[in-house]
Design a protein around this motif. Structure first.
Motif, PDB file in Angstrom:
ATOM      1  N   GLY A   4       0.687  -1.149  -0.060  1.00 27.65           N
ATOM      2  CA  GLY A   4      -0.193  -0.121   0.139  1.00 27.65           C
ATOM      3  C   GLY A   4       0.764   1.020  -0.082  1.00 27.65           C
ATOM      4  N   ARG A   5       1.834   1.333  -0.516  1.00 27.96           N
ATOM      5  CA  ARG A   5       2.669   2.362  -0.611  1.00 27.96           C
ATOM      6  C   ARG A   5       2.143   3.788  -1.211  1.00 27.96           C
ATOM      7  NH1 ARG A   5       7.557   4.597   0.104  1.00 27.96           N
ATOM      8  NH2 ARG A   5       8.500   5.840  -1.383  1.00 27.96           N
ATOM      9  N   GLY A   6       0.873   3.500  -1.975  1.00 29.08           N
ATOM     10  CA  GLY A   6       0.428   4.586  -2.856  1.00 29.08           C
ATOM     11  C   GLY A   6      -0.394   5.682  -1.828  1.00 29.08           C
ATOM     12  N   HIS A   7      -0.824   5.043  -0.579  1.00 30.68           N
ATOM     13  CA  HIS A   7      -1.379   6.081   0.462  1.00 30.68           C
ATOM     14  C   HIS A   7      -0.606   6.652   1.299  1.00 30.68           C
ATOM     15  CE1 HIS A   7      -1.369   2.341   2.788  1.00 30.68           C
ATOM     16  NE2 HIS A   7      -1.323   3.299   3.849  1.00 30.68           N
ATOM     17  N   LEU A   8       0.668   6.425   1.329  1.00 29.11           N
ATOM     18  CA  LEU A   8       1.528   7.137   2.142  1.00 29.11           C
ATOM     19  C   LEU A   8       1.760   8.684   1.987  1.00 29.11           C
ATOM     20  CD1 LEU A   8       3.485   6.819   4.568  1.00 29.11           C
ATOM     21  CD2 LEU A   8       5.359   6.422   2.879  1.00 29.11           C
ATOM     22  N   PRO A   9       1.765   8.982   0.648  1.00 23.94           N
ATOM     23  CA  PRO A   9       2.023  10.502   0.602  1.00 23.94           C
ATOM     24  C   PRO A   9       0.818  11.174   1.031  1.00 23.94           C
ATOM     25  CG  PRO A   9       2.767   9.456  -1.596  1.00 23.94           C
ATOM     26  CD  PRO A   9       2.184   8.325  -0.746  1.00 23.94           C
ATOM     27  N   ALA A  10      -0.381  10.685   0.799  1.00 24.28           N
ATOM     28  CA  ALA A  10      -1.724  11.299   1.276  1.00 24.28           C
ATOM     29  C   ALA A  10      -1.769  11.435   3.058  1.00 24.28           C
ATOM     30  CB  ALA A  10      -2.846  10.418   0.901  1.00 24.28           C
ATOM     31  N   MET A  11      -1.198  10.407   3.662  1.00 26.20           N
ATOM     32  CA  MET A  11      -1.023  10.249   5.169  1.00 26.20           C
ATOM     33  C   MET A  11      -0.141  11.356   5.470  1.00 26.20           C
ATOM     34  SD  MET A  11      -1.026   6.451   6.222  1.00 26.20           S
ATOM     35  CE  MET A  11      -1.378   6.860   8.029  1.00 26.20           C
ATOM     36  N   ILE A  12       1.083  11.723   5.015  1.00 24.72           N
ATOM     37  CA  ILE A  12       2.160  12.564   5.300  1.00 24.72           C
ATOM     38  C   ILE A  12       1.326  14.049   4.945  1.00 24.72           C
ATOM     39  CG2 ILE A  12       4.255  13.610   4.575  1.00 24.72           C
ATOM     40  CD1 ILE A  12       5.341  10.705   3.801  1.00 24.72           C
TER      41      ILE A  12
ATOM     42  N   ASN B 136       7.556   1.268  11.824  1.00 25.89           N
ATOM     43  CA  ASN B 136       7.758   2.433  10.858  1.00 25.89           C
ATOM     44  C   ASN B 136       6.353   3.077  10.116  1.00 25.89           C
ATOM     45  OD1 ASN B 136       7.248   1.308   7.892  1.00 25.89           O
ATOM     46  ND2 ASN B 136       8.721  -0.012   8.881  1.00 25.89           N
ATOM     47  N   THR B 137       6.433   4.225   9.497  1.00 24.14           N
ATOM     48  CA  THR B 137       5.122   4.679   9.011  1.00 24.14           C
ATOM     49  C   THR B 137       4.521   4.023   7.830  1.00 24.14           C
ATOM     50  OG1 THR B 137       6.545   6.266   7.639  1.00 24.14           O
ATOM     51  CG2 THR B 137       5.909   7.016   9.987  1.00 24.14           C
ATOM     52  N   ARG B 138       5.351   3.268   7.232  1.00 20.11           N
ATOM     53  CA  ARG B 138       4.908   2.325   6.160  1.00 20.11           C
ATOM     54  C   ARG B 138       4.553   0.968   6.661  1.00 20.11           C
ATOM     55  NH1 ARG B 138      10.373   3.577   2.950  1.00 20.11           N
ATOM     56  NH2 ARG B 138       9.617   2.377   0.980  1.00 20.11           N
ATOM     57  N   VAL B 139       3.878   0.152   5.756  1.00 17.63           N
ATOM     58  CA  VAL B 139       3.383  -1.211   6.093  1.00 17.63           C
ATOM     59  C   VAL B 139       4.552  -1.996   5.307  1.00 17.63           C
ATOM     60  CG1 VAL B 139       1.636  -2.696   5.761  1.00 17.63           C
ATOM     61  CG2 VAL B 139       1.074  -0.304   5.673  1.00 17.63           C
ATOM     62  N   ILE B 140       5.124  -2.262   5.931  1.00 15.89           N
ATOM     63  CA  ILE B 140       6.600  -3.335   5.740  1.00 15.89           C
ATOM     64  C   ILE B 140       6.436  -4.509   6.408  1.00 15.89           C
ATOM     65  CG2 ILE B 140       8.850  -3.654   5.338  1.00 15.89           C
ATOM     66  CD1 ILE B 140       9.164  -0.479   5.215  1.00 15.89           C
TER      67      ILE B 140
ATOM     68  N   PHE C 252      -8.257   2.874   3.247  1.00 13.46           N
ATOM     69  CA  PHE C 252      -6.973   2.533   2.909  1.00 13.46           C
ATOM     70  C   PHE C 252      -6.230   1.594   3.509  1.00 13.46           C
ATOM     71  CE2 PHE C 252      -8.650   6.002   0.135  1.00 13.46           C
ATOM     72  CZ  PHE C 252      -8.734   5.444  -1.044  1.00 13.46           C
ATOM     73  N   ARG C 253      -5.814   2.343   4.724  1.00  8.73           N
ATOM     74  CA  ARG C 253      -4.315   1.965   5.457  1.00  8.73           C
ATOM     75  C   ARG C 253      -4.956   0.697   6.401  1.00  8.73           C
ATOM     76  NH1 ARG C 253       0.854   3.956   6.318  1.00  8.73           N
ATOM     77  NH2 ARG C 253       1.471   2.962   8.064  1.00  8.73           N
TER      78      ARG C 253
END
Length: 178
Positions: A44-52, A104-108, A165-166
């Motif tokens: 789900g990397r695509g929603h990270l810029p929206a979260m930031i 971390n702030t990403r989903v890894i 999303f998240r």
């Protein structure tokens, strides 16, 4: 326009919160690098810029609203909201501690890794505790100085982002953990 002491203190609180978020991004970047080095897979990397962008807008919006609309410090409710915001910050560090290098702030997800079951993650009835705290903080922080428009807009957009999303992304990603 002359800024009152309470507005200047509020701006200081928001700037300190922003500095803390930058520190979190440093920790997150370090932990993400370690996860990728261990074979981590990102979801789900695509929603990270929206979260930031949303979290940045929360901080900027609260300051701008207080200045532009001349929001006043609400007295006792403001102190209560400040205590809640500080409590949320303490909870964030509890979550970071509990997840350790997996935070971390990403989903890894590192294939074969075990699910964290300590601290707030030991409470099986409380799903995604960090996001509950983010939602509460998104109301409390701007309301320290009566920035209610920011609180309402952030809360609505945050709900869309988290629920749409998240959280589904995290649930999918975490299915493979033991």
């Amino acid at each position: 326009m002359i800024l009152t002491i309470s507005v200047m203190l509020f701006i200081g609180l928001i700037l300190a919160t922003g500095a803390e978020r930058i520190y979190e991004l440093v920790v997150s970047t370090r932990n993400a690098k370690r996860a990728f080095e261990s074979g981590g897979v990102e979801y789900g990397r695509g929603h990270l810029p929206a979260m930031i962008a949303l979290h940045t807008a929360l901080l900027i919006g609260a300051m701008v609203e207080v200045i532009i609309f001349d929001r006043q410090f609400p007295g006792a409710p403001g102190w209560i909201f400040l205590a809640v915001a500080i409590g949320c910050q303490a909870a964030r560090y509890w979550f970071i501690w509990a997840l350790g290098s997996q935070w971390n702030t990403r989903v890894i997800v590192i294939p074969g890794a075990q699910r964290v079951k300590k601290g707030p993650y030991s409470l099986s009835w409380l799903r995604h505790p960090n996001y509950w705290v983010v939602a509460i903080e998104g109301i409390a922080l701007p309301m320290v100085h009566s920035a209610w428009i920011t609180a309402v807009v952030f809360t609505a957009l945050n709900a869309v982002l988290l629920l749409g999303f998240r959280i589904p992304t995290e649930n999918k990603a975490l299915k493979g953990l033991r």
